[in-house]
Write a protein that holds these residues in place. Structure first.
Motif, mmCIF file in Angstrom:
data_model
loop_
_atom_site.group_PDB
_atom_site.id
_atom_site.type_symbol
_atom_site.label_atom_id
_atom_site.label_comp_id
_atom_site.label_asym_id
_atom_site.label_seq_id
_atom_site.Cartn_x
_atom_site.Cartn_y
_atom_site.Cartn_z
ATOM 1 N N GLU A 186 0.810 -1.215 0.000
ATOM 2 C CA GLU A 186 0.000 0.000 0.000
ATOM 3 C C GLU A 186 0.844 1.266 0.000
ATOM 4 O OE1 GLU A 186 -0.494 -2.597 1.802
ATOM 5 O OE2 GLU A 186 -2.533 -3.291 1.404
ATOM 6 N N ASN A 187 2.027 1.175 0.606
ATOM 7 C CA ASN A 187 2.867 2.366 0.675
ATOM 8 C C ASN A 187 3.473 2.731 -0.675
ATOM 9 O OD1 ASN A 187 4.490 0.044 0.792
ATOM 10 N ND2 ASN A 187 6.193 1.199 1.670
ATOM 11 N N LEU A 188 3.319 1.846 -1.675
ATOM 12 C CA LEU A 188 3.802 2.137 -3.024
ATOM 13 C C LEU A 188 2.646 2.435 -3.971
ATOM 14 C CD1 LEU A 188 6.636 -0.520 -3.460
ATOM 15 C CD2 LEU A 188 6.828 1.876 -2.778
ATOM 16 N N SER A 189 1.471 2.711 -3.388
ATOM 17 C CA SER A 189 0.304 3.084 -4.175
ATOM 18 C C SER A 189 -0.145 4.477 -3.742
ATOM 19 C CB SER A 189 -0.837 2.077 -3.959
ATOM 20 O OG SER A 189 -0.424 0.782 -4.323
ATOM 21 N N GLU A 218 -11.493 7.734 -5.780
ATOM 22 C CA GLU A 218 -11.012 7.167 -7.037
ATOM 23 C C GLU A 218 -9.513 7.306 -7.207
ATOM 24 O OE1 GLU A 218 -13.473 9.186 -6.651
ATOM 25 O OE2 GLU A 218 -15.294 8.267 -7.470
ATOM 26 N N SER A 219 -8.885 8.189 -6.432
ATOM 27 C CA SER A 219 -7.444 8.421 -6.551
ATOM 28 C C SER A 219 -6.633 7.565 -5.593
ATOM 29 C CB SER A 219 -7.134 9.905 -6.296
ATOM 30 O OG SER A 219 -7.773 10.721 -7.264
ATOM 31 N N ARG A 220 -7.285 6.677 -4.898
ATOM 32 C CA ARG A 220 -6.583 5.805 -3.954
ATOM 33 C C ARG A 220 -6.165 4.498 -4.627
ATOM 34 N NH1 ARG A 220 -10.638 5.963 1.298
ATOM 35 N NH2 ARG A 220 -10.809 8.235 1.490
ATOM 36 N N LEU A 277 6.183 0.694 -7.790
ATOM 37 C CA LEU A 277 5.541 -0.590 -7.532
ATOM 38 C C LEU A 277 5.526 -1.456 -8.789
ATOM 39 C CD1 LEU A 277 3.987 -2.511 -5.729
ATOM 40 C CD2 LEU A 277 1.887 -1.282 -6.319
ATOM 41 N N ILE A 278 5.230 -0.849 -9.926
ATOM 42 C CA ILE A 278 5.222 -1.598 -11.193
ATOM 43 C C ILE A 278 6.596 -2.179 -11.473
ATOM 44 C CG2 ILE A 278 4.928 -1.381 -13.681
ATOM 45 C CD1 ILE A 278 2.795 0.752 -13.104
#
Length: 236
Positions: A3-6, A14-16, A23-24
């Motif tokens: 989650e910390n890389l999102s 919608e921006s969450r 992350l990719i």
């Protein structure tokens, strides 16, 4: 997913949770999959059993083997990912072999031990589904089976048929197949249950329902997706 890389936005829902480039790139560093060797299988089996022993000693009441959502044990069960030609591939009995061996080792290290259950995929919508595996879990001494899940090939957390939409449960039809083939093992269902009425209706098929996500959702998120406020329904 880390989650910390999102992305996160306290106001715009919608921006969450949008994966960042970091992350990719993290997933791009995964090694190319290979077939597990005999030594790998011994290490995997021992690792699961040791973890279960530690949990048992710490007083945990239940241990679940997660064979859904594309994780390692799910890959063993799946026709799509298990292409082995040895005793761990081919028939359902062979594809379930690693899980059954892990369960046997867990029972040896924790007897009489905690409740032991397994979560498996609902794959009726996939090209290569597997037949009901309930008899295997019963023979291995599992206390219950949780019916849920998808794979990375096709996400399952959505209604695939009008019948599942009507009963407000994603995997109820798969549950009917599993329940029909069982003798003693309990069956639970997780996914799509958003009202107390649907949960009660699902109990006509299975022995219990999972309500983890509905009970943790913010009221505003429930409203955003058109779900009622579950607080009163669940508590009543």
């Amino acid at each position: 997913m880390a989650e910390n890389l999102s992305t996160w936005d306290p106001k715009v829902f919608e921006s969450r949770g949008i994966p960042t480039e970091e992350l990719i790139n993290l997933y791009h560093r995964f090694a190319k999959p290979r077939a597990a060797t005999g030594a790998d299988i011994v290490r995997i089996t021992t690792g699961f059993a040791l973890a279960a022993e530690y949990l048992d000693k710490e007083g945990f009441d239940e241990i679940q083997l997660h064979a859904a959502l594309g994780f390692l044990l799910a890959q063993c069960l799946s026709h799509s990912t298990n292409h082995r030609t040895d005793r761990y591939g081919g028939t359902l009995a062979n594809r379930a072999r690693l899980i059954l061996e892990i369960a046997a080792h867990i029972r040896q290290r924790t007897f009489p031990g905690p409740i032991l259950d397994i979560e498996i995929n609902s794959v009726e919508f996939q090209e290569h589904g597997h037949e009901s595996s309930a008899p295997f879990w019963e023979s291995a001494g599992f206390d219950f089976v949780e019916l849920s899940g998808d794979t990375y090939e096709q996400l399952a957390f959505g209604h695939k048929k009008e019948s599942t939409l009507a009963c407000d449960a994603f995997f109820i039809e798969f549950a009917e197949v599993v329940v029909a083939s069982r003798k003693t093992i309990r069956a639970y269902i997780t996914g799509g249950l958003r009202s107390a009425a649907a949960m009660v209706a699902a109990l006509d098929v299975v022995d219990g329902v999972g309500i983890g996500k509905p009970t943790t959702q913010e009221d505003k998120n429930l409203e955003l997706y058109g779900y009622p406020d579950l607080t009163g329904d669940v508590l009543s």
